[in-house]
Design an enzyme around this catalytic site. Structure first.
Site, PDB file in Angstrom:
ATOM      1  N   LYS A 136      10.698  90.328  -6.919  1.00 28.58           N
ATOM      2  CA  LYS A 136      11.450  89.775  -5.917  1.00 28.58           C
ATOM      3  C   LYS A 136      11.201  89.861  -4.999  1.00 28.58           C
ATOM      4  CE  LYS A 136      13.310  85.286  -4.170  1.00 28.58           C
ATOM      5  NZ  LYS A 136      13.197  83.732  -4.754  1.00 28.58           N
ATOM      6  N   HIS A 177       6.580  75.321 -10.286  1.00 27.56           N
ATOM      7  CA  HIS A 177       7.313  74.563 -10.062  1.00 27.56           C
ATOM      8  C   HIS A 177       6.810  73.195  -9.334  1.00 27.56           C
ATOM      9  CE1 HIS A 177       9.990  78.385 -10.150  1.00 27.56           C
ATOM     10  NE2 HIS A 177      10.940  77.874  -9.099  1.00 27.56           N
ATOM     11  N   ARG A 231       4.067  85.211  -1.326  1.00 25.63           N
ATOM     12  CA  ARG A 231       5.530  84.809  -1.607  1.00 25.63           C
ATOM     13  C   ARG A 231       5.076  83.240  -2.520  1.00 25.63           C
ATOM     14  NH1 ARG A 231      10.915  84.323   0.855  1.00 25.63           N
ATOM     15  NH2 ARG A 231      12.333  83.277  -1.151  1.00 25.63           N
ATOM     16  N   GLU A 258       6.449  83.090   2.934  1.00 25.79           N
ATOM     17  CA  GLU A 258       5.419  81.998   2.031  1.00 25.79           C
ATOM     18  C   GLU A 258       3.896  82.054   2.521  1.00 25.79           C
ATOM     19  OE1 GLU A 258       7.071  79.992  -0.678  1.00 25.79           O
ATOM     20  OE2 GLU A 258       5.671  78.344  -0.377  1.00 25.79           O
ATOM     21  N   ASN A 276       5.929  80.458  -6.957  1.00 26.80           N
ATOM     22  CA  ASN A 276       6.088  78.960  -7.319  1.00 26.80           C
ATOM     23  C   ASN A 276       5.690  78.681  -8.499  1.00 26.80           C
ATOM     24  OD1 ASN A 276       8.155  77.611  -5.205  1.00 26.80           O
ATOM     25  ND2 ASN A 276       7.099  78.391  -3.426  1.00 26.80           N
ATOM     26  N   LYS A 307      15.058  82.076   0.727  1.00 27.96           N
ATOM     27  CA  LYS A 307      15.468  80.457   1.159  1.00 27.96           C
ATOM     28  C   LYS A 307      16.875  79.587   0.824  1.00 27.96           C
ATOM     29  CE  LYS A 307      10.505  79.918  -0.401  1.00 27.96           C
ATOM     30  NZ  LYS A 307       9.762  79.580  -1.420  1.00 27.96           N
ATOM     31  N   GLU A 346      13.285  80.984 -15.336  1.00 27.85           N
ATOM     32  CA  GLU A 346      12.784  82.979 -14.212  1.00 27.85           C
ATOM     33  C   GLU A 346      12.282  83.837 -13.910  1.00 27.85           C
ATOM     34  OE1 GLU A 346      11.380  80.463 -11.295  1.00 27.85           O
ATOM     35  OE2 GLU A 346      13.429  78.676 -10.946  1.00 27.85           O
ATOM     36  N   HIS A 376       9.018  70.589 -10.095  1.00 30.31           N
ATOM     37  CA  HIS A 376       9.691  69.333  -8.990  1.00 30.31           C
ATOM     38  C   HIS A 376       9.542  68.044  -9.011  1.00 30.31           C
ATOM     39  CE1 HIS A 376      10.034  72.704  -5.685  1.00 30.31           C
ATOM     40  NE2 HIS A 376      10.682  72.625  -6.159  1.00 30.31           N
ATOM     41  N   ARG A 388      24.629  77.368  15.601  1.00 25.53           N
ATOM     42  CA  ARG A 388      22.706  78.189  15.357  1.00 25.53           C
ATOM     43  C   ARG A 388      22.876  79.681  14.289  1.00 25.53           C
ATOM     44  NH1 ARG A 388      23.787  76.491  21.165  1.00 25.53           N
ATOM     45  NH2 ARG A 388      22.979  74.659  21.296  1.00 25.53           N
ATOM     46  N   HIS A 432      16.476  72.378 -13.403  1.00 27.77           N
ATOM     47  CA  HIS A 432      15.723  73.424 -12.076  1.00 27.77           C
ATOM     48  C   HIS A 432      14.963  74.420 -13.284  1.00 27.77           C
ATOM     49  CE1 HIS A 432      13.199  75.286  -8.973  1.00 27.77           C
ATOM     50  NE2 HIS A 432      13.642  75.996  -9.801  1.00 27.77           N
TER      51      HIS A 432
HETATM   52  P1  NAD Z   1      23.739  75.390 -10.637  1.00 24.82           P
HETATM   53  O1  NAD Z   1      24.071  76.081  -9.354  1.00 24.82           O
HETATM   54  O2  NAD Z   1      23.872  73.841 -11.172  1.00 24.82           O
HETATM   55  O3  NAD Z   1      24.683  76.146 -11.976  1.00 24.82           O
HETATM   56  C1  NAD Z   1      24.801  75.410 -12.418  1.00 24.82           C
HETATM   57  C2  NAD Z   1      25.829  74.894 -13.067  1.00 24.82           C
HETATM   58  O4  NAD Z   1      26.784  76.027 -13.273  1.00 24.82           O
HETATM   59  C3  NAD Z   1      26.944  74.321 -12.445  1.00 24.82           C
HETATM   60  O5  NAD Z   1      26.905  73.028 -13.320  1.00 24.82           O
HETATM   61  C4  NAD Z   1      27.285  75.391 -11.151  1.00 24.82           C
HETATM   62  O6  NAD Z   1      28.234  74.657 -11.399  1.00 24.82           O
HETATM   63  C5  NAD Z   1      27.757  75.909 -13.451  1.00 24.82           C
HETATM   64  N1  NAD Z   1      27.407  77.527 -12.693  1.00 24.82           N
HETATM   65  C6  NAD Z   1      27.670  78.382 -12.107  1.00 24.82           C
HETATM   66  N2  NAD Z   1      28.387  79.508 -12.061  1.00 24.82           N
HETATM   67  C7  NAD Z   1      28.979  79.291 -13.838  1.00 24.82           C
HETATM   68  C8  NAD Z   1      29.996  80.154 -14.510  1.00 24.82           C
HETATM   69  N3  NAD Z   1      29.783  81.835 -13.642  1.00 24.82           N
HETATM   70  N4  NAD Z   1      30.392  79.390 -15.236  1.00 24.82           N
HETATM   71  C9  NAD Z   1      30.023  78.230 -15.562  1.00 24.82           C
HETATM   72  N5  NAD Z   1      29.628  77.650 -15.051  1.00 24.82           N
HETATM   73  C10 NAD Z   1      28.586  77.996 -13.703  1.00 24.82           C
HETATM   74  O7  NAD Z   1      21.990  75.675 -10.464  1.00 24.82           O
HETATM   75  P2  NAD Z   1      21.289  76.910 -10.974  1.00 24.82           P
HETATM   76  O8  NAD Z   1      19.988  76.835 -11.813  1.00 24.82           O
HETATM   77  O9  NAD Z   1      21.929  77.690 -11.073  1.00 24.82           O
HETATM   78  O10 NAD Z   1      20.453  76.723  -9.364  1.00 24.82           O
HETATM   79  C11 NAD Z   1      19.567  75.970  -9.412  1.00 24.82           C
HETATM   80  C12 NAD Z   1      18.854  75.646  -7.706  1.00 24.82           C
HETATM   81  O11 NAD Z   1      18.815  76.714  -7.018  1.00 24.82           O
HETATM   82  C13 NAD Z   1      18.239  74.709  -7.679  1.00 24.82           C
HETATM   83  O12 NAD Z   1      18.285  73.571  -7.129  1.00 24.82           O
HETATM   84  C14 NAD Z   1      16.945  75.206  -6.691  1.00 24.82           C
HETATM   85  O13 NAD Z   1      16.060  74.278  -6.600  1.00 24.82           O
HETATM   86  C15 NAD Z   1      17.196  76.248  -6.423  1.00 24.82           C
HETATM   87  N6  NAD Z   1      16.461  77.485  -6.481  1.00 24.82           N
HETATM   88  C16 NAD Z   1      16.446  77.932  -4.753  1.00 24.82           C
HETATM   89  C17 NAD Z   1      15.653  79.410  -4.890  1.00 24.82           C
HETATM   90  C18 NAD Z   1      15.726  79.732  -3.746  1.00 24.82           C
HETATM   91  O14 NAD Z   1      14.776  80.587  -3.433  1.00 24.82           O
HETATM   92  N7  NAD Z   1      16.261  80.175  -3.283  1.00 24.82           N
HETATM   93  C19 NAD Z   1      15.036  79.710  -5.948  1.00 24.82           C
HETATM   94  C20 NAD Z   1      15.107  79.004  -7.582  1.00 24.82           C
HETATM   95  C21 NAD Z   1      15.719  78.017  -7.563  1.00 24.82           C
HETATM   96  N1  GLY Z   2      11.790  80.969  -5.883  1.00 25.53           N
HETATM   97  C1  GLY Z   2      10.831  80.860  -5.558  1.00 25.53           C
HETATM   98  C2  GLY Z   2      10.684  81.923  -3.803  1.00 25.53           C
HETATM   99  O1  GLY Z   2      12.099  82.013  -3.341  1.00 25.53           O
HETATM  100  O2  GLY Z   2      10.199  82.189  -2.989  1.00 25.53           O
END
Ligand code: NAD
Ligand code: GLY
Length: 360
Positions: A226, A247, A240, A236, A244, A142, A184, A251, A120, A264
């Protein structure tokens, strides 16, 4: 090292941005309840950075367990999430153990979601290693996994105790991933920070060349934007949603093509152009604004047009968006460059026309 604060009262936390932070167990120790951590990473980041982080923590007397997940957006799902719980239970991790997410946004979103559920709720720390994760996903709480019918549909708001962004880790990031992160970064300029937008226009080359000063500045300004939005509207209810921009369209691209096909950030860039084109059709932006936005994305080696799925398919996919209220699609659009708004009144025909104008 630069430090920002996410002002969430008794759940406030710092974001440290700097070089060599992976070795700084001293920055992590104050946030551990007990000297136990469970690190979640993947099979790309693990071989690069897990050993260093683990060695630093163990040298500080911390007991470390870890799980290495398969890499990629296609694994942001239930079976992979379950592997985190398997590790936590097999290692007899307690509610007071701290989960550390070491990786990009996929690892961070899944690690955070696991931490929100395990017994939990256990404390967690974000150590983002992609530009996208350092400027966006590691901040704000998030967490989620994908569903075949929609992206990030299963998740929770769950804030970390600490975010540690070591910009040296970006040196191993593939160029395409760096560009995805820039989408972003540009987003913050477009939605609420026109001065930052101008700075980006003047400093894109040093950013693309990964100059540490330029990266540190871009990460700091992005995180400050942010953190301000999250502090004002954590769950949100309003403002907030502006984060997006692009997005809802993006998406649809990610889900429509299959997770992992487009990155992404790439989908967000093309989606932002659709939002900008719709804003032009509503009379808010002009051709010069659009040209300026296209130019910046193109200099960042990002796509400015989406795949040809057909406007009908886009709209169907977009109908699953989390901003849909009483069946009505609400979009983030631009009143001006640097000023985003939430808008639920755009005629369906204009949305479809904007999509078609930005595809292929
Ligand atoms: P990812 O986590 O897939 O990383 C991108 C690639 O880079 C992967 O292959 C990873 O293994 C590799 N990698 C990571 N760090 C590395 C490094 N230092 N050196 C070499 N390779 C490395 O993708 P991302 O772009 O980091 O994140 C995208 C995800 O984040 C999506 O799922 C998206 O929905 C999510 N997201 C979430 C939020 C949120 O607020 N929580 C906001 C934006 C995006
Ligand atoms: N990436 C959008 C948010 O964190 O709200």
């Amino acid at each position: 090292m630069r430090t920002l604060n996410v002002a969430l009262g008794d759940r406030a936390y710092p974001i440290h941005i700097g070089r060599g932070l992976l070795d700084r167990a001293d920055l992590i120790l104050p946030y551990l309840k007990t000297k136990r951590v469970a690190i979640v990473t993947n099979d790309v980041v693990g071989p690069l950075y897990l050993g260093r982080l683990q060695a630093a923590l163990e040298a500080a007397g911390v007991r470390v367990a870890s799980v290495v997940l398969p890499d990629g957006e296609a694994h942001k799902d239930w079976p992979t999430l379950n592997r985190i719980f398997d590790m936590l239970l097999a290692e007899r991790c307690e509610r007071s153990t701290t989960l550390v997410a070491l990786g990009g946004g996929v690892v961070g979103d899944m690690g955070g979601f696991a931490a929100s559920c395990y017994q939990r709720g256990m404390p967690f720390i974000q150590i983002p290693t992609t530009l996208l994760a350092q400027v966006d996903s590691s901040v704000g709480g998030k967490t989620a996994i994908n569903h075949p019918l929609g992206k990030n549909m299963i998740g929770a708001f769950y804030q970390p105790k600490l975010v540690l962004a070591d910009i040296d880790t970006l040196n191993t990031l593939p160029a395409r991933e760096l560009s995805a992160g820039l989408a972003e970064v540009i987003k913050y300029g477009l939605i609420r920070d026109p001065a930052f937008l101008e700075w980006l226009e003047q400093n894109l080359e040093p950013l693309m060349a990964r100059e540490p000063e330029a990266l540190a500045h871009a990460i700091e300004v992005s995180c400050r934007n942010k953190a301000e939005v999250v502090a004002a509207d954590e769950t949100e209810q309003g403002e907030r949603a502006l984060l997006n921009l692009g997005h809802t369209f993006g998406h649809a691209i990610e889900t429509g093509l299959g997770y992992g096909e487009w990155l992404h950030g790439e989908a967000v860039a093309a989606g932002t152009m659709m939002a900008a084109e719709l804003s032009r059709r509503l009379g808010w932006l002009d051709g010069a604004d659009l040209a300026r936005t296209v130019a910046l994305f193109e200099r960042a080696a990002l796509p400015v047009r989406g795949p040809t799925l057909g406007a009908g398919r886009y709209l169907e996919l977009m109908s699953h968006d989390k901003k849909v209220e009483a069946g009505k699609l609400r979009l983030i659009l631009l009143h001006a460059l640097g000023k985003a708004v939430i808008h639920g009144e755009a005629p369906q025909a204009d949305i479809a026309a904007a999509i078609e104008a930005c595809c292929g």
